[in-house]
Design a protein around this motif. Structure first.
Motif, mmCIF file in Angstrom:
data_model
loop_
_atom_site.group_PDB
_atom_site.id
_atom_site.type_symbol
_atom_site.label_atom_id
_atom_site.label_comp_id
_atom_site.label_asym_id
_atom_site.label_seq_id
_atom_site.Cartn_x
_atom_site.Cartn_y
_atom_site.Cartn_z
ATOM 1 N N ASN A 226 0.800 -1.224 0.000
ATOM 2 C CA ASN A 226 0.000 0.000 0.000
ATOM 3 C C ASN A 226 0.832 1.273 0.000
ATOM 4 O OD1 ASN A 226 -2.993 -0.980 0.497
ATOM 5 N ND2 ASN A 226 -1.703 -2.187 1.875
ATOM 6 N N VAL A 227 2.129 1.166 -0.181
ATOM 7 C CA VAL A 227 2.965 2.364 -0.196
ATOM 8 C C VAL A 227 2.492 3.272 -1.323
ATOM 9 C CG1 VAL A 227 4.747 1.297 -1.649
ATOM 10 C CG2 VAL A 227 5.312 3.249 -0.200
ATOM 11 N N ASP A 228 2.285 4.538 -0.981
ATOM 12 C CA ASP A 228 1.754 5.497 -1.954
ATOM 13 C C ASP A 228 2.401 6.851 -1.692
ATOM 14 O OD1 ASP A 228 0.309 7.313 -3.479
ATOM 15 O OD2 ASP A 228 -1.574 6.238 -3.247
ATOM 16 N N PHE A 229 3.444 7.142 -2.459
ATOM 17 C CA PHE A 229 4.143 8.414 -2.343
ATOM 18 C C PHE A 229 3.855 9.326 -3.529
ATOM 19 C CE2 PHE A 229 7.639 5.855 0.008
ATOM 20 C CZ PHE A 229 6.918 5.916 1.186
ATOM 21 N N ALA A 230 2.951 8.871 -4.415
ATOM 22 C CA ALA A 230 2.670 9.595 -5.650
ATOM 23 C C ALA A 230 3.957 9.796 -6.456
ATOM 24 C CB ALA A 230 1.998 10.939 -5.362
ATOM 25 N N ASP A 231 4.852 8.832 -6.358
ATOM 26 C CA ASP A 231 6.141 8.884 -7.046
ATOM 27 C C ASP A 231 6.577 7.438 -7.273
ATOM 28 O OD1 ASP A 231 8.903 8.850 -7.626
ATOM 29 O OD2 ASP A 231 9.222 10.750 -6.601
ATOM 30 N N ALA A 232 6.413 6.939 -8.474
ATOM 31 C CA ALA A 232 6.666 5.524 -8.770
ATOM 32 C C ALA A 232 8.113 5.131 -8.498
ATOM 33 C CB ALA A 232 6.294 5.225 -10.224
ATOM 34 N N ASP A 233 9.056 6.009 -8.832
ATOM 35 C CA ASP A 233 10.472 5.671 -8.618
ATOM 36 C C ASP A 233 10.796 5.560 -7.128
ATOM 37 O OD1 ASP A 233 10.941 5.645 -11.334
ATOM 38 O OD2 ASP A 233 11.615 7.731 -11.400
ATOM 39 N N LEU A 234 10.270 6.492 -6.329
ATOM 40 C CA LEU A 234 10.506 6.436 -4.888
ATOM 41 C C LEU A 234 9.850 5.201 -4.286
ATOM 42 C CD1 LEU A 234 11.454 7.532 -2.187
ATOM 43 C CD2 LEU A 234 9.457 9.041 -2.150
ATOM 44 N N GLU A 235 8.661 4.888 -4.736
ATOM 45 C CA GLU A 235 7.968 3.701 -4.223
ATOM 46 C C GLU A 235 8.753 2.429 -4.524
ATOM 47 O OE1 GLU A 235 3.613 5.775 -4.967
ATOM 48 O OE2 GLU A 235 4.179 3.974 -6.098
ATOM 49 N N ALA A 236 9.296 2.336 -5.726
ATOM 50 C CA ALA A 236 10.075 1.153 -6.103
ATOM 51 C C ALA A 236 11.333 1.033 -5.253
ATOM 52 C CB ALA A 236 10.436 1.213 -7.582
ATOM 53 N N ALA A 237 12.018 2.155 -5.031
ATOM 54 C CA ALA A 237 13.227 2.141 -4.208
ATOM 55 C C ALA A 237 12.897 1.791 -2.765
ATOM 56 C CB ALA A 237 13.921 3.499 -4.280
ATOM 57 N N PHE A 238 11.795 2.328 -2.269
ATOM 58 C CA PHE A 238 11.397 2.088 -0.885
ATOM 59 C C PHE A 238 11.025 0.621 -0.675
ATOM 60 C CE2 PHE A 238 8.461 2.331 2.745
ATOM 61 C CZ PHE A 238 9.200 3.116 3.614
ATOM 62 N N ARG A 239 10.364 0.013 -1.640
ATOM 63 C CA ARG A 239 9.933 -1.386 -1.493
ATOM 64 C C ARG A 239 11.121 -2.334 -1.345
ATOM 65 N NH1 ARG A 239 5.778 0.089 -5.375
ATOM 66 N NH2 ARG A 239 3.735 -0.016 -4.352
ATOM 67 N N LYS A 240 12.259 -1.971 -1.892
ATOM 68 C CA LYS A 240 13.435 -2.828 -1.755
ATOM 69 C C LYS A 240 13.797 -3.025 -0.298
ATOM 70 C CE LYS A 240 16.970 -2.135 -4.341
ATOM 71 N NZ LYS A 240 18.114 -1.414 -4.956
ATOM 72 N N TYR A 241 13.593 -1.987 0.517
ATOM 73 C CA TYR A 241 13.915 -2.069 1.947
ATOM 74 C C TYR A 241 12.908 -2.924 2.711
ATOM 75 C CZ TYR A 241 17.250 1.652 1.041
ATOM 76 O OH TYR A 241 18.302 2.385 0.561
ATOM 77 N N LEU A 242 11.793 -3.233 2.092
ATOM 78 C CA LEU A 242 10.746 -4.009 2.748
ATOM 79 C C LEU A 242 10.738 -5.461 2.303
ATOM 80 C CD1 LEU A 242 7.866 -1.385 2.310
ATOM 81 C CD2 LEU A 242 9.502 -1.578 4.191
ATOM 82 N N ASP A 243 11.655 -5.819 1.420
ATOM 83 C CA ASP A 243 11.727 -7.174 0.877
ATOM 84 C C ASP A 243 12.767 -7.969 1.650
ATOM 85 O OD1 ASP A 243 11.967 -9.506 -0.557
ATOM 86 O OD2 ASP A 243 12.394 -8.524 -2.485
ATOM 87 N N PRO A 244 12.341 -8.997 2.407
ATOM 88 C CA PRO A 244 13.306 -9.782 3.204
ATOM 89 C C PRO A 244 14.387 -10.449 2.374
ATOM 90 C CG PRO A 244 11.049 -10.237 3.876
ATOM 91 C CD PRO A 244 10.962 -9.442 2.616
ATOM 92 N N ASP A 245 14.170 -10.593 1.056
ATOM 93 C CA ASP A 245 15.160 -11.235 0.193
ATOM 94 C C ASP A 245 16.129 -10.235 -0.433
ATOM 95 O OD1 ASP A 245 14.057 -13.763 0.606
ATOM 96 O OD2 ASP A 245 12.594 -13.490 -1.013
ATOM 97 N N ASP A 246 15.929 -8.957 -0.143
ATOM 98 C CA ASP A 246 16.796 -7.924 -0.699
ATOM 99 C C ASP A 246 17.807 -7.492 0.359
ATOM 100 O OD1 ASP A 246 17.743 -5.198 -1.572
ATOM 101 O OD2 ASP A 246 16.338 -5.605 -3.207
ATOM 102 N N VAL A 247 19.047 -7.266 -0.063
ATOM 103 C CA VAL A 247 20.093 -6.891 0.888
ATOM 104 C C VAL A 247 19.767 -5.563 1.582
ATOM 105 C CG1 VAL A 247 21.535 -5.626 -0.765
ATOM 106 C CG2 VAL A 247 22.609 -6.814 1.168
ATOM 107 N N ASP A 248 18.970 -4.698 0.950
ATOM 108 C CA ASP A 248 18.605 -3.429 1.585
ATOM 109 C C ASP A 248 17.723 -3.629 2.815
ATOM 110 O OD1 ASP A 248 20.046 -1.747 -0.036
ATOM 111 O OD2 ASP A 248 18.413 -1.394 -1.451
ATOM 112 N N PHE A 249 17.126 -4.784 2.933
ATOM 113 C CA PHE A 249 16.307 -5.089 4.111
ATOM 114 C C PHE A 249 17.141 -5.026 5.386
ATOM 115 C CE2 PHE A 249 14.203 -8.059 7.071
ATOM 116 C CZ PHE A 249 12.894 -7.577 7.030
ATOM 117 N N LEU A 250 18.454 -5.239 5.263
ATOM 118 C CA LEU A 250 19.343 -5.221 6.422
ATOM 119 C C LEU A 250 19.574 -3.810 6.945
ATOM 120 C CD1 LEU A 250 22.032 -7.777 5.196
ATOM 121 C CD2 LEU A 250 20.020 -8.211 6.616
#
Length: 335
Positions: A226-250
């Protein structure tokens, strides 16, 4: 002796350097300047450290108007004006504003206000006025933009959403960590009861050790979906931090921001030209006991090493604040 938290933060800092970009983008989501509510609150103390913990406390008193009235009703009316910002996704707000600029018609903007009001519970003991207040204090005082509000996810407007109220986010300038703040507000007659309720509510989220059964896991899923920043690029970058399989989650750290609203009989004192000084003196004396209560709640829930921020907001009557806020939303006949 090893320090797991220090090792965790050191590892996170070594993995990429995208957080500064996220930090700037998140700051751009703020809707409030730091002085937006100065006419309503007198800030008595800011970021008072709670000894032996990573918690801090702010104290904000409601101001009086020129006739000596504590501005409870005025605050409720001002918070009513924030319900769209608080509970409607950004992309829908921007779409409505764009429609206005294109057509000069306000009907879509007005429709969002009606929709937002209908999300609030028509029940006498509703604490949702406290949720909106926590939202604006987090934005103005701490400069923490909201990244998830649970209000639009409610299936029944007269039932409160289970769990914490919402999530704010920022990047810690010292560690480079993406800090997610789970928010919780409690409006109780007693300050001790409100503090205890807040600490108990946020503990399962801030102290989460992971796994699919953790409450924080479900909230991260909600945030990702449900992330909604009205900015697709920011939303995509932010979702990386929420993915347990992505190194940014750390590089994500769980924190909490709390609002403790409670009754304070001293508000009943007659208006005095020197009231501001009296309030400051009284608050300075009261702050020690409030800090002690916060510390007791932190220790009881084993939150000593967690990053917490607590807003202490005394009212002449939290019950009156609840009722006035409901009336401002057109829900004044709630029982």
């Amino acid at each position: 002796m090893s320090n797991p938290q220090a090792e965790y933060e050191q590892l996170a800092q070594q993995i990429g350097d995208e957080c500064p970009l996220i930090a700037a983008a998140l700051h751009g989501l703020l809707r409030h300047r730091t002085d937006n509510f100065d006419a309503y609150f007198q800030q008595v103390c800011l970021n008072s450290a709670v000894d032996g913990t990573k918690a801090s406390v702010c104290c904000h008193y409601l101001r009086r108007d020129g006739n000596g009235n504590v501005r409870v009703a005025d605050l409720a009316a001002r918070l009513r004006d924030e319900v769209v910002n608080y509970s409607i996704p950004r992309s829908r707000i921007e779409s409505a504003v764009e429609h206005y600029h294109t057509t000069k018609s306000m009907h879509k903007v007005g429709r969002l206000e009606q929709e937002a009001r209908k999300l609030f519970a028509d029940v006498r003991k509703s604490g949702e006025g406290g949720e909106v207040l926590l939202y604006v204090l987090s934005e103005t005082v701490l400069q923490l933009p909201q990244v998830l509000c649970k209000m639009p996810l409610k299936t029944n407007p007269n039932v409160h959403y289970h769990g914490v109220d919402g999530i704010h986010g920022s990047v810690d300038s010292e560690t480079g960590m993406l800090a997610l703040y789970w928010g919780e507000s409690k409006l109780h007659k007693s300050v001790g009861s409100a503090v205890a309720g807040c600490m108990a509510s946020v503990a399962p989220y801030v102290l989460s050790d992971g796994g699919s059964g953790a409450p924080v896991h479900r909230d991260l899923e909600l945030l990702r979906d449900n992330v909604d920043f009205a900015d697709a690029d920011l939303e995509a970058a932010f979702r990386k931090y929420l993915d347990p399989d992505d190194v940014d989650f750390l590089k994500v750290q769980y924190r909490a921001v709390c609002l403790v609203g409670f009754d304070l009989e001293d508000y009943a004192d007659p208006f005095d030209p020197d009231d501001r000084e009296k309030i400051a003196d009284a608050a300075a004396k009261a702050m020690k006991s409030w800090n002690d209560m916060v510390k007791a709640g932190v220790v009881k829930q084993k939150l000593d090493t967690a990053h917490l921020h607590v807003f202490c907001v005394p009212f002449p009557s939290v019950e009156a604040f609840r009722e006035t806020f409901l009336k401002e939303l057109g829900l004044g006949d709630a029982t």
